[in-house]
Design a protein around this motif. Structure first.
Motif, PDB file in Angstrom:
ATOM      1  N   LYS A   1       0.887  -1.225  -0.060  1.00  0.00           N
ATOM      2  CA  LYS A   1       0.027  -0.070   0.048  1.00  0.00           C
ATOM      3  C   LYS A   1       0.856   1.211   0.086  1.00  0.00           C
ATOM      4  O   LYS A   1       0.412   2.124  -0.619  1.00  0.00           O
ATOM      5  N   ASP A   2       1.952   1.328   0.769  1.00  0.00           N
ATOM      6  CA  ASP A   2       2.775   2.635   0.811  1.00  0.00           C
ATOM      7  C   ASP A   2       3.650   2.932  -0.501  1.00  0.00           C
ATOM      8  O   ASP A   2       3.532   3.982  -1.020  1.00  0.00           O
ATOM      9  N   GLU A   3       3.865   1.677  -1.192  1.00  0.00           N
ATOM     10  CA  GLU A   3       4.364   1.860  -2.695  1.00  0.00           C
ATOM     11  C   GLU A   3       3.292   2.517  -3.653  1.00  0.00           C
ATOM     12  O   GLU A   3       3.406   3.424  -4.246  1.00  0.00           O
ATOM     13  N   ILE A   4       2.207   1.845  -3.487  1.00  0.00           N
ATOM     14  CA  ILE A   4       1.035   2.328  -4.120  1.00  0.00           C
ATOM     15  C   ILE A   4       0.816   3.908  -3.862  1.00  0.00           C
ATOM     16  O   ILE A   4       0.588   4.412  -4.757  1.00  0.00           O
ATOM     17  N   ASP A   5       0.556   4.255  -2.785  1.00  0.00           N
ATOM     18  CA  ASP A   5       0.277   5.599  -2.244  1.00  0.00           C
ATOM     19  C   ASP A   5       1.434   6.477  -3.086  1.00  0.00           C
ATOM     20  O   ASP A   5       0.961   7.751  -3.533  1.00  0.00           O
ATOM     21  N   THR A   6       2.716   6.124  -2.948  1.00  0.00           N
ATOM     22  CA  THR A   6       3.864   6.996  -3.516  1.00  0.00           C
ATOM     23  C   THR A   6       3.633   7.191  -4.769  1.00  0.00           C
ATOM     24  O   THR A   6       3.623   8.200  -5.715  1.00  0.00           O
ATOM     25  N   LEU A   7       3.509   6.028  -5.669  1.00  0.00           N
ATOM     26  CA  LEU A   7       3.104   6.083  -7.169  1.00  0.00           C
ATOM     27  C   LEU A   7       2.032   6.920  -7.446  1.00  0.00           C
ATOM     28  O   LEU A   7       1.943   7.825  -8.458  1.00  0.00           O
ATOM     29  N   VAL A   8       0.913   6.589  -6.900  1.00  0.00           N
ATOM     30  CA  VAL A   8      -0.271   7.446  -7.254  1.00  0.00           C
ATOM     31  C   VAL A   8      -0.217   8.892  -7.006  1.00  0.00           C
ATOM     32  O   VAL A   8      -0.574   9.702  -7.716  1.00  0.00           O
ATOM     33  N   ASP A   9       0.497   9.412  -5.891  1.00  0.00           N
ATOM     34  CA  ASP A   9       1.000  10.657  -5.704  1.00  0.00           C
ATOM     35  C   ASP A   9       1.796  11.355  -6.573  1.00  0.00           C
ATOM     36  O   ASP A   9       1.615  12.589  -6.924  1.00  0.00           O
ATOM     37  N   GLU A  10       2.819  10.555  -6.965  1.00  0.00           N
ATOM     38  CA  GLU A  10       3.590  11.152  -8.123  1.00  0.00           C
ATOM     39  C   GLU A  10       3.042  11.443  -9.096  1.00  0.00           C
ATOM     40  O   GLU A  10       3.230  12.542  -9.779  1.00  0.00           O
ATOM     41  N   ALA A  11       2.072  10.429  -9.726  1.00  0.00           N
ATOM     42  CA  ALA A  11       1.469  10.483 -11.005  1.00  0.00           C
ATOM     43  C   ALA A  11       0.259  11.622 -10.891  1.00  0.00           C
ATOM     44  O   ALA A  11       0.290  12.400 -11.917  1.00  0.00           O
ATOM     45  N   ALA A  12      -0.327  11.908  -9.738  1.00  0.00           N
ATOM     46  CA  ALA A  12      -1.290  12.966  -9.589  1.00  0.00           C
ATOM     47  C   ALA A  12      -0.637  14.368  -9.641  1.00  0.00           C
ATOM     48  O   ALA A  12      -1.095  15.323 -10.333  1.00  0.00           O
ATOM     49  N   LYS A  13       0.691  14.545  -9.126  1.00  0.00           N
ATOM     50  CA  LYS A  13       1.382  15.568  -9.020  1.00  0.00           C
ATOM     51  C   LYS A  13       1.811  16.026 -10.596  1.00  0.00           C
ATOM     52  O   LYS A  13       1.599  17.083 -10.857  1.00  0.00           O
ATOM     53  N   THR A  14       2.121  15.023 -11.315  1.00  0.00           N
ATOM     54  CA  THR A  14       2.669  14.937 -12.632  1.00  0.00           C
ATOM     55  C   THR A  14       1.464  15.648 -13.578  1.00  0.00           C
ATOM     56  O   THR A  14       1.860  16.727 -14.289  1.00  0.00           O
ATOM     57  N   LEU A  15       0.189  15.215 -13.382  1.00  0.00           N
ATOM     58  CA  LEU A  15      -0.772  15.532 -14.035  1.00  0.00           C
ATOM     59  C   LEU A  15      -1.686  16.501 -13.444  1.00  0.00           C
ATOM     60  O   LEU A  15      -2.806  16.607 -14.076  1.00  0.00           O
ATOM     61  N   GLY A  16      -1.575  17.057 -12.376  1.00  0.00           N
ATOM     62  CA  GLY A  16      -2.324  18.262 -11.727  1.00  0.00           C
ATOM     63  C   GLY A  16      -3.439  17.666 -11.085  1.00  0.00           C
ATOM     64  O   GLY A  16      -4.397  18.379 -11.370  1.00  0.00           O
ATOM     65  N   LEU A  17      -3.613  16.507 -10.703  1.00  0.00           N
ATOM     66  CA  LEU A  17      -4.765  15.799 -10.202  1.00  0.00           C
ATOM     67  C   LEU A  17      -4.608  15.675  -8.746  1.00  0.00           C
ATOM     68  O   LEU A  17      -5.595  15.446  -8.110  1.00  0.00           O
TER      69      LEU A  17
ATOM     70  N   PRO B   1      -5.602  17.952  -6.116  1.00  0.00           N
ATOM     71  CA  PRO B   1      -6.600  18.347  -5.525  1.00  0.00           C
ATOM     72  C   PRO B   1      -7.998  17.500  -5.699  1.00  0.00           C
ATOM     73  O   PRO B   1      -8.956  17.584  -5.174  1.00  0.00           O
ATOM     74  N   LEU B   2      -7.766  16.605  -6.833  1.00  0.00           N
ATOM     75  CA  LEU B   2      -9.068  15.943  -7.317  1.00  0.00           C
ATOM     76  C   LEU B   2      -9.255  14.539  -6.896  1.00  0.00           C
ATOM     77  O   LEU B   2     -10.045  13.669  -7.350  1.00  0.00           O
ATOM     78  N   LEU B   3      -7.742  14.072  -5.970  1.00  0.00           N
ATOM     79  CA  LEU B   3      -7.851  12.680  -5.814  1.00  0.00           C
ATOM     80  C   LEU B   3      -9.059  12.103  -4.964  1.00  0.00           C
ATOM     81  O   LEU B   3      -9.175  10.773  -5.160  1.00  0.00           O
ATOM     82  N   ASP B   4      -9.989  12.782  -4.137  1.00  0.00           N
ATOM     83  CA  ASP B   4     -10.944  12.202  -3.613  1.00  0.00           C
ATOM     84  C   ASP B   4     -12.389  12.178  -4.459  1.00  0.00           C
ATOM     85  O   ASP B   4     -13.211  11.597  -3.735  1.00  0.00           O
ATOM     86  N   ARG B   5     -12.252  12.875  -5.498  1.00  0.00           N
ATOM     87  CA  ARG B   5     -13.399  12.976  -6.257  1.00  0.00           C
ATOM     88  C   ARG B   5     -13.751  11.456  -7.094  1.00  0.00           C
ATOM     89  O   ARG B   5     -12.815  10.799  -7.359  1.00  0.00           O
ATOM     90  N   LYS B   6     -15.057  11.381  -7.313  1.00  0.00           N
ATOM     91  CA  LYS B   6     -15.669  10.395  -8.414  1.00  0.00           C
ATOM     92  C   LYS B   6     -15.519  11.020  -9.464  1.00  0.00           C
ATOM     93  O   LYS B   6     -15.506  12.240 -10.132  1.00  0.00           O
ATOM     94  N   PRO B   7     -15.336  10.152 -10.519  1.00  0.00           N
ATOM     95  CA  PRO B   7     -15.276  10.446 -12.144  1.00  0.00           C
ATOM     96  C   PRO B   7     -16.409  11.560 -12.494  1.00  0.00           C
ATOM     97  O   PRO B   7     -16.326  12.290 -13.418  1.00  0.00           O
ATOM     98  N   LYS B   8     -17.811  11.291 -11.987  1.00  0.00           N
ATOM     99  CA  LYS B   8     -19.024  12.155 -12.336  1.00  0.00           C
ATOM    100  C   LYS B   8     -18.735  13.707 -12.016  1.00  0.00           C
ATOM    101  O   LYS B   8     -19.556  14.349 -12.630  1.00  0.00           O
ATOM    102  N   ALA B   9     -17.761  13.736 -11.022  1.00  0.00           N
ATOM    103  CA  ALA B   9     -17.704  15.284 -10.552  1.00  0.00           C
ATOM    104  C   ALA B   9     -16.474  15.743 -11.477  1.00  0.00           C
ATOM    105  O   ALA B   9     -15.949  16.691 -10.907  1.00  0.00           O
TER     106      ALA B   9
END
Length: 366
Positions: free
Chosen positions: A107-123, A125-133
């Motif tokens: 899980k800690d590896e997953i969290d690190t990779l997701v946070d890196e990708a989100a930062k790269t893509l400007g996502l 602030p949106l990590l807790d949203r659902k796709p419909k939002a």
């Protein structure tokens, strides 16, 4: 190394060959765009790389490995689809992490990779949203994020921008191209939009009816199209093409009742093809009113204006030419816009002609 090699690859559905015999090399870290009209086989080619379509004949290599019978999950490729394919009940974070969780990564590896990708893509602030939002562009970023976190050897893109509006499409194609350069991952991108292909690809492979018609850089395809199909497919507006003939002594070219001397760069080709029918191509930007250029070697076409399209910075004019019985596309100064029905003469820059064999449609050797 994640180069991709197609060696005489055939894909058939029953008696129908969708891909006839594909030989194509995609270099490591290259951004290759597959382009062509609907039904040409470009998405099928992409799906064969992904392992979603079986190969009927031939061999497909990713790196040193022949992958004809390798399961999709073992090919180390990540695919971004036209439809985003997000899980509506999952948050952005969960969607991006989904593939990693299936691999049972800590899980800690997953969290690190997701946070890196989100930062790269400007996502972030949106990590807790659902796709419909999310907007269409944000959903596409989530789909990209899901591909990035896997750190694959190959990215595959299947018309990922076709559901976006025009302005967002322009923005996203620049972001994808920039991201690919930053990550330096071999990428294959499918589109039917030749503008997208020209602006994004290191090289472009043009497909038509299951055949590879030409591979090259955007400028190579534009400046020296290998055949009539590529000539008319690449470029907006389309290249003008008229049926013509080379004189018996190879010194002149005629189209309809219009005749002119063979331009210097085509002299050898026209001597070798003297007396033969040809297709004469000239692009709209090389077809201008006589007071809007300083070209030295021109042919004058006269006729009347049919349609005028004002694009803001320029005007595209469709002119029916006397003695040619054909409408040609020219460009004009936006401040000198003609009116439909007006008489109009345009000059063709003969030093920018493209000549193709009248029977095979292949480019003459200049």
């Amino acid at each position: 190394m994640a180069d991709i090699e197609f060696k005489k690859v055939v894909k058939s559905y029953g008696d129908v060959k969708v891909i006839k015999s594909l030989d194509l090399s995609i270099k490591d870290k290259e951004f290759m765009v597959l382009v062509g009209p609907s039904g040409c086989g470009k998405s099928t080619t992409l799906r064969m790389i992904a392992g979603l379509e079986e190969i009927t004949e031939g061999d497909l290599f990713i790196g040193e490995r022949r992958v004809n019978n390798v399961h999709p999950k073992d090919r180390d490729v990540a695919m971004v689809f036209q439809s985003y394919a997000l899980y509506p009940h999952m948050s952005v974070r969960e969607n991006i992490a989904f593939g990693l969780r299936l691999r049972k990564m800590p899980k800690d590896e997953i969290d690190t990779l997701v946070d890196e990708a989100a930062k790269t893509l400007g996502l972030t602030p949106l990590l807790d949203r659902k796709p419909k939002a999310l907007s269409g562009g944000q959903r596409q970023r989530v789909a990209l994020g899901r591909a990035i976190v896997r750190k694959p050897s190959v990215f595959l893109f299947d018309e990922p921008l076709s559901n976006l509006d025009a302005e967002l499409r322009v923005q996203m194609r620049a972001e994808i191209a920039k991201l690919q350069k930053r990550l330096a991952i071999t990428s294959v991108y499918v589109t039917h939009d030749q503008v997208e292909a020209m602006t994004m690809g290191d090289r472009i492979a043009v497909l038509h009816d299951g055949d590879l018609r030409q591979v090259g850089t955007p400028l190579e395809l534009y400046d020296t199209p290998a055949n009539l199909f590529v000539a008319q497919f690449i470029g907006t507006p389309n290249m003008n093409v008229a049926k013509g003939n080379i004189s018996e002594d190879g010194s002149k070219i005629s189209i309809g009742s219009i005749e002119f001397a063979v331009p210097a760069k085509w002299k050898d080709a026209c001597k070798a093809n003297a007396g033969k029918p040809i297709h004469v191509g000239f692009r709209p930007e090389h077809t201008l009113p006589d007071d809007e250029h300083d070209w030295k070697n021109t042919a004058r076409l006269s006729g009347h204006v049919d349609i005028v399209e004002t694009l803001g910075h320029e005007v595209v004019v469709y002119v029916t030419i006397e003695g040619l019985d054909k409408r040609v596309i020219a460009k004009a100064d936006v401040h000198k816009t003609p009116t439909p029905g007006d008489a109009m003469s345009v000059d063709v820059n003969l030093d920018e002609l493209h000549l193709f064999d009248g029977e095979t449609d292949e480019r003459l050797s200049s």
